[in-house]
Design a protein around this motif. Structure first.
Motif, PDB file in Angstrom:
ATOM      1  N   ASN A 148       1.739   3.912  -5.500  1.00 14.47           N
ATOM      2  CA  ASN A 148       2.935   3.092  -5.676  1.00 14.47           C
ATOM      3  C   ASN A 148       3.379   3.068  -7.135  1.00 14.47           C
ATOM      4  OD1 ASN A 148       4.992   1.425  -4.815  1.00 14.47           O
ATOM      5  ND2 ASN A 148       3.841  -0.434  -5.273  1.00 14.47           N
TER       6      ASN A 148
ATOM      7  N   ALA B 183       5.805   4.260   2.609  1.00  9.12           N
ATOM      8  CA  ALA B 183       5.202   2.938   2.471  1.00  9.12           C
ATOM      9  C   ALA B 183       4.792   2.397   3.837  1.00  9.12           C
ATOM     10  CB  ALA B 183       6.183   1.993   1.794  1.00  9.12           C
TER      11      ALA B 183
ATOM     12  N   VAL C  85      10.584   1.334  -3.235  1.00  4.59           N
ATOM     13  CA  VAL C  85       9.695   1.480  -2.100  1.00  4.59           C
ATOM     14  C   VAL C  85       9.554   2.965  -1.790  1.00  4.59           C
ATOM     15  CG1 VAL C  85      11.569   1.244  -0.425  1.00  4.59           C
ATOM     16  CG2 VAL C  85       9.208   0.762   0.277  1.00  4.59           C
ATOM     17  N   CYS C  86       8.356   3.351  -1.502  1.00  2.00           N
ATOM     18  CA  CYS C  86       8.114   4.767  -1.202  1.00  2.00           C
ATOM     19  C   CYS C  86       8.550   5.086   0.238  1.00  2.00           C
ATOM     20  CB  CYS C  86       6.630   5.102  -1.372  1.00  2.00           C
ATOM     21  SG  CYS C  86       6.049   4.945  -3.072  1.00  2.00           S
TER      22      CYS C  86
ATOM     23  N   THR D  26       7.187  -5.199   2.774  1.00  2.00           N
ATOM     24  CA  THR D  26       7.784  -4.302   3.775  1.00  2.00           C
ATOM     25  C   THR D  26       7.431  -4.785   5.182  1.00  2.00           C
ATOM     26  OG1 THR D  26       5.868  -2.858   3.662  1.00  2.00           O
ATOM     27  CG2 THR D  26       7.708  -2.332   2.211  1.00  2.00           C
TER      28      THR D  26
ATOM     29  N   ILE E  96       6.213  -5.001  -2.650  1.00  8.73           N
ATOM     30  CA  ILE E  96       6.926  -4.104  -3.569  1.00  8.73           C
ATOM     31  C   ILE E  96       7.488  -4.851  -4.776  1.00  8.73           C
ATOM     32  CG2 ILE E  96       7.539  -2.551  -1.675  1.00  8.73           C
ATOM     33  CD1 ILE E  96      10.373  -3.735  -1.887  1.00  8.73           C
TER      34      ILE E  96
ATOM     35  N   SER F 279       6.994   0.559   8.455  1.00  7.01           N
ATOM     36  CA  SER F 279       6.386   1.671   7.730  1.00  7.01           C
ATOM     37  C   SER F 279       7.342   2.856   7.798  1.00  7.01           C
ATOM     38  CB  SER F 279       5.026   2.037   8.341  1.00  7.01           C
ATOM     39  OG  SER F 279       5.187   2.427   9.691  1.00  7.01           O
TER      40      SER F 279
ATOM     41  N   GLN G 280       3.326  -3.990   2.697  1.00  6.46           N
ATOM     42  CA  GLN G 280       3.121  -3.609   1.303  1.00  6.46           C
ATOM     43  C   GLN G 280       4.045  -4.443   0.410  1.00  6.46           C
ATOM     44  OE1 GLN G 280       3.206   0.568   0.541  1.00  6.46           O
ATOM     45  NE2 GLN G 280       3.647   0.314  -1.634  1.00  6.46           N
TER      46      GLN G 280
ATOM     47  N   ASP H 164       0.466   8.784  -2.351  1.00  6.75           N
ATOM     48  CA  ASP H 164       1.099   7.493  -2.059  1.00  6.75           C
ATOM     49  C   ASP H 164       0.828   6.459  -3.151  1.00  6.75           C
ATOM     50  OD1 ASP H 164       2.030   8.575   0.247  1.00  6.75           O
ATOM     51  OD2 ASP H 164       0.365   7.811   1.478  1.00  6.75           O
TER      52      ASP H 164
END
Length: 764
Positions: free
Chosen positions: A571, A475, A471-472, A525, A481, A528, A479, A569
Motif C-alpha cells: 500500500n 485492495a 486505493v490499489c 474499503t 486507506i 475488494s 483495508q 500489493d
C-alpha cells in the motif's frame, strides 16, 4: 716654712723666695735659666651683672717676682684685653665690662712674666680660670606658646586638660634660682593646676551651651616663690567639645498647612522646624509623624535640618477636608550613657486643611469588562459604565467611545454594538470611554473597557487539511486507506467531539467510514478489487457533526484515486506511485488542456473559413443550439472508399481505445501517461447507452443527414472531470469518408480527443 710664709699661698698671691730675689737682682740673666718655682692664683670668680667699671677679679703673681721693675705681667686667652685686663706691675686682674653668665659662664686665660730687658718670658705661661657666678636675673619662660586645649563638656572633676612647662635660664645649681612653682591666676573655679608639674585639671563640670571656651592664666615663679623671686605668665585657651546632652525642641508647637485635593502623591505641602543646642552630629534631627491614615509623612532635610511634610495618599475634600497629625523629632545619634537626656521626644501638632478643587469625573470602576455573544443584532447592549462629578455641583456627564466603528455609547453610559461581531475574527475588543463634565468641558476622565466576544456554534466542522488518499486496484475488503480528522473554528465550552457519516448518496459506495472514538475516523474499503480504467476516481461525501448547541454538520468531499500498485500489493508503494502518477497526470491534463484549446480555436477558425466558401449550411436548424459543439464540414465523402477510415460499429461496443498503430515508444512512463488519459471520460455504461440511443435514432430517422457527414453529439456525464463530451455519429451502414485530417494531427490530437470525449478509433 713659717706660718707667715703660708699666708700668701692661702690668699692666692704669688710669692718669690728671698734668695731667689737677691740672686735675680745680682744677675737677672741668670734668672731665665732657673727652673720655675710656681704661680699663685689659678681660679677666680666674678659675679655677673656687676655695675663697677673696673671690677677687681684677683691677682696672679710669679714666685720669681721680687718687685723689680724688670718684671712685667701679660694676659693672654679668652677675653683678654676685651673683657679682662691685668696690671703689668702687680698682676691684678680687672673686669672692664658687665658679664652675663647666661651668655658665657667660664673664661680660660693665660699669664706671662716678661723680662723687660730681654723681652723674654721669665718662666712658662700660667693658665687660670675665671668663672662668672650666677645671680637670679632671669624670669621663667613658658615653652610651646600659645596653649590651646579641648575637653568634653560635662567632664567630671579631675579630668586632665593640658600640661604647661616653663624654663629658667639661671643656674639650677646655684641656690633656688631655677626652681619653679606654678599657680593659677585666672580660671577658677572650673580649673586647677598642680604647682610643681604644671598639669591643668577640671575642678567643676561645665556646660558648653552656657560657655563654650575659657581663657586660663598661669604663673610660674622661680626660687620656689620666695621673696625676690622672678615670675613668668602664659595663657591657655580651653574649649569645650559638645556632647549630645540636649534633645531637639520644636520652634512652634502648632503648625497650620494646606493641600489641594488635586495634589499628586509626593507633593511637599510645608515644612516644620526644630532646634538643638548641640552642634555637629549631635544636632542632627529625624522627624516622624503620627498619622493613623498614613496620608502624610515627614522627610528630613539633612542640610537645613528642617522637616518637609509630604503627601503620601490622595486626599478628597468631599470625603475629608482636614487632618490633624502629630509630628515628633529626635536625635538619631545618642550614646547609651546620654539616653537620660533623651527620654521623651519633642512633639508638635500639625493641622492640614484640604482645599476644594474642580475635579474631573470619576468612574465607579477603574476598568470595565463586558461579554456579548457574537452575531448579536446591531444595537445590542454590551454593558454600562458610570461616572460622577465628585464636586458638590454634580455636573452632568457626557460619554464618548474611541472605537466608534464597532461600538457607540449613549448619554446614560450604555455601550451599544454598531457593527456585527465575529468571535473568529476577534475574541476581544479593547477601547476607551471618555467622560466629560458638561459644565466644564476641560474636565475629562477616561477608563479602559474590555469586551469579550462569546462564541456561538456558527461554524461547521471541516477537514484540517487536503487529503489525497489512494486505493490499489487489488485492495481487499476492510483495508484502511485514510484516517481523517476535523477542526471547528468555534470555541466549545467542552472538548470538541466530532461524528462522521457518509452522505445518503454514498451509502452504497465502495467505501465505508468507521468512527475511531478519538475525534478521528477511518475510511475503509467495502469491497475488494478496483478498476483503474473504469472508475479511476471516487468522490466520497463525508458528513461531520459537532457537539455544539445546536449541532452543526459540515459536508466534506474526499477524493480517492485508484492507483496501479506493484505486484506485492504494498500500500505504501501504491501511495508513492499514486502520488507520482497524480503529479504526472495533473501536469499532463494542464498541458493537454492548453493544446486542446489552441486546436479548438484553430478548428473554429477553419470552420469559419469553410462556411464562407459554402453558402448553405448542412445543419441550419442546429447551428444556434449547439454553438461550439457543432463542427461542420463541406467535404464530400469518399463513398465506399472511406469505410476503412472510420467504422461506426466500434462505438456500439464498450468505450475503449483500440490498440494504436505500432510505433516506437521511448519508455514505459509515456504508455502509463497515455493510459491515464482514459480516466477523464464519462462513466462507460451510461455513455454506451447514450450512443446506442443516438444510433437508433439516426438509423430510423428518414430525415437524417447524409452518411458522408460528421454527426456531433453533446453529452454531460455523471462525475466527469471534463464536465462534457462529444462524439462522432454516422449511420449504421458502411460509408466511405476520409478522416485523413485526424492522421495529420498526429497522436497528440488523438490523446486530446480521449481527454475531452469518448475514445476515438484510429485507422488500422
Amino acid at each position: 716654712m713659717s706660718p707667715c710664709s703660708l699666708l700668701p699661698v692661702i690668699l692666692g698671691i704669688p710669692v718669690f723666695l728671698p734668695d731667689s730675689k737677691t740672686e735675680s737682682i745680682k744677675n737677672p740673666r741668670q734668672s731665665l735659666l732657673r727652673e720655675k718655682r710656681g704661680w699663685t692664683g689659678h681660679s677666680f670668680y666674678v659675679p655677673e651683672e656687676s655695675n663697677i667699671s673696673y671690677y677687681y677679679v684677683g691677682q696672679i703673681k710669679s714666685d720669681l717676682d721680687d718687685g723689680s721693675e724688670f718684671f712685667q705681667y701679660r694676659l693672654l686667652g679668652d677675653g683678654a684685653e676685651s673683657t679682662f685686663v691685668i696690671d703689668e706691675r702687680t698682676g691684678e686682674i680687672y673686669a672692664i665690662k658687665k658679664l652675663d653668665r647666661e651668655e658665657q659662664s667660664l673664661y680660660t686665660l693665660r699669664a706671662q712674666v716678661i723680662d723687660t730687658i730681654t723681652g723674654r718670658a721669665v718662666e712658662p705661661e700660667s693658665e687660670f680660670v675665671i668663672r662668672v657666678t650666677d645671680i637670679n636675673d632671669n624670669e621663667p619662660k613658658f615653652l610651646d606658646e600659645p596653649y590651646e586645649a579641648m575637653v568634653p563638656e560635662m567632664s567630671p572633676e579631675g579630668t586632665f586638660v593640658i600640661r604647661v612647662t616653663a624654663s629658667d635660664a639661671d643656674d639650677p645649681s646655684t641656690g633656688n634660682h631655677a626652681r619653679l612653682l606654678y599657680s593659677l591666676l585666672q580660671g577658677q573655679p572650673y580649673f586647677s593646676i598642680e604647682p610643681t608639674t604644671g598639669i591643668i585639671r577640671i575642678s567643676s563640670e561645665m556646660d558648653r551651651e552656657l560657655q563654650d571656651e575659657y581663657l586660663v592664666l598661669i604663673q610660674a615663679k622661680d626660687m620656689l616663690g620666695q621673696p625676690g623671686a622672678l615670675s613668668g605668665t602664659t595663657s591657655v585657651l580651653i574649649k569645650l567639645s559638645d556632647v549630645n546632652d540636649n534633645k531637639p525642641i520644636f520652634k512652634e508647637t502648632f503648625y497650620r498647612l494646606t493641600v489641594s485635593e488635586l495634589a499628586p502623591i509626593g507633593t511637599y505641602i510645608g515644612k516644620i522646624t526644630a532646634y538643638d543646642n548641640d552642634i555637629g552630629e549631635n544636632a542632627e534631627m529625624e522627624y516622624s509623624v503620627e498619622d493613623d491614615s498614613q496620608t502624610f509623612g515627614i522627610v528630613t532635610n539633612n542640610e537645613t535640618q528642617e522637616g518637609l511634610v509630604q503627601l503620601k495618599k490622595k486626599v478628597d475634600y468631599e470625603l475629608q477636608n482636614h487632618y490633624r497629625i502629630i509630628a515628633r523629632v529626635r536625635n538619631p545619634h545618642v550614646s547609651e550613657k546620654l539616653r537620660i537626656y533623651h527620654t521623651e521626644a519633642a512633639k508638635a501638632i500639625i493641622k492640614v486643611l484640604v482645599n476644594d478643587e474642580d475635579e474631573p469625573p470619576v468612574f465607579l470602576l477603574s476598568y470595565y469588562i463586558f461579554e456579548i455573544f457574537e452575531e448579536s443584532p446591531l444595537g445590542s447592549a454590551v454593558g454600562m459604565v458610570s461616572a460622577i462629578d465628585p464636586d458638590a455641583k454634580k455636573s452632568p456627564i457626557g460619554y464618548s467611545v474611541t472605537d466608534t466603528r464597532r461600538f457607540s455609547i449613549d448619554d446614560n453610559g450604555t455601550i451599544i454594538t454598531a457593527h456585527p461581531l465575529d468571535r473568529e475574527l476577534s475574541a476581544w475588543y479593547n477601547f476607551t470611554i471618555s467622560a466629560t463634565e458638561k459644565y466644564n468641558m476641560q474636565q475629562i476622565s477616561t477608563v479602559p473597557v474590555y469586551v469579550r466576544i462569546l462564541d456561538i456554534n456558527d461554524h461547521a466542522p471541516e477537514f484540517p487539511e487536503h487529503y489525497e488518499p489512494y486505493v490499489c486496484e487489488n485492495a481487499d475488503t476492510g483495508q484502511i486507506i485514510q484516517v481523517i480528522s476535523a477542526v471547528d473554528k468555534d470555541k466549545s465550552e467542552e472538548v470538541h467531539h466530532f461524528y462522521y457519516n457518509l452522505s445518503v448518496e454514498d451509502t452504497n459506495s465502495s467505501f465505508i467510514i468507521m468512527n475511531n472514538l478519538d475525534n478521528t475516523a477511518s475510511i475503509v474499503t467495502s469491497k475488494s478489487g478496483f478498476n483503474l480504467q473504469e472508475e479511476p476516481v471516487f468522490y466520497l461525501r463525508i458528513l461531520i457533526s459537532d457537539n455544539g448547541v445546536p449541532s452543526l454538520t459540515g459536508t466534506c468531499t474526499l477524493t480517492i484515486y485508484v492507483c496501479d500498485c506493484d505486484g506485492n500489493d504494498d500500500n505504501q508503494a501504491c501511495d508513492n506511485k499514486g502520488f507520482i502518477k497524480s503529479l504526472a497526470f495533473k501536469t499532463q491534463v494542464a498541458i493537454a488542456s492548453l493544446i486542446g484549446m489552441m486546436l479548438i480555436f484553430g478548428l473554429v477558425f477553419l470552420i469559419f473559413v469553410l462556411k464562407q466558401r459554402r453558402k448553405q449550411s448542412l445543419f441550419p436548424e442546429k447551428g444556434e443550439d449547439y454553438r461550439e459543439n457543432i463542427f461542420r464540414y463541406d467535404d464530400e465523402g469518399g463513398g465506399e472508399e472511406d469505410t476503412d477510415a472510420f467504422d461506426i460499429v466500434e462505438l456500439r461496443s464498450r468505450t475503449f481505445l483500440r490498440q494504436p498503430r505500432a510505433r516506437k515508444v521511448p519508455s514505459e512512463d509515456i504508455r502509463s501517461l497515455y493510459r491515464q488519459s482514459l480516466q477523464v471520460g464519462p462513466e462507460s455504461a451510461l455513455f454506451r447507452k447514450f450512443i446506442l440511443e443516438k444510433l437508433h435514432e439516426a438509423n430510423t430517422d428518414p430525415c437524417a443527414p447524409p452518411f458522408d457527414s460528421l454527426q456531433t453529439y453533446a453529452f454531460e456525464g455523471m462525475g466527469s472531470l471534463a464536465g462534457s463530451l462529444s462524439s462522432l455519429e454516422s449511420a449504421g451502414s458502411e460509408q466511405d469518408e476520409n478522416f485523413d485530417y485526424l492522421n495529420e494531427l498526429g497522436p497528440r490530437f488523438q490523446r486530446l480527443a480521449c481527454l475531452f470525449g469518448p475514445a476515438m478509433p484510429t485507422n488500422q
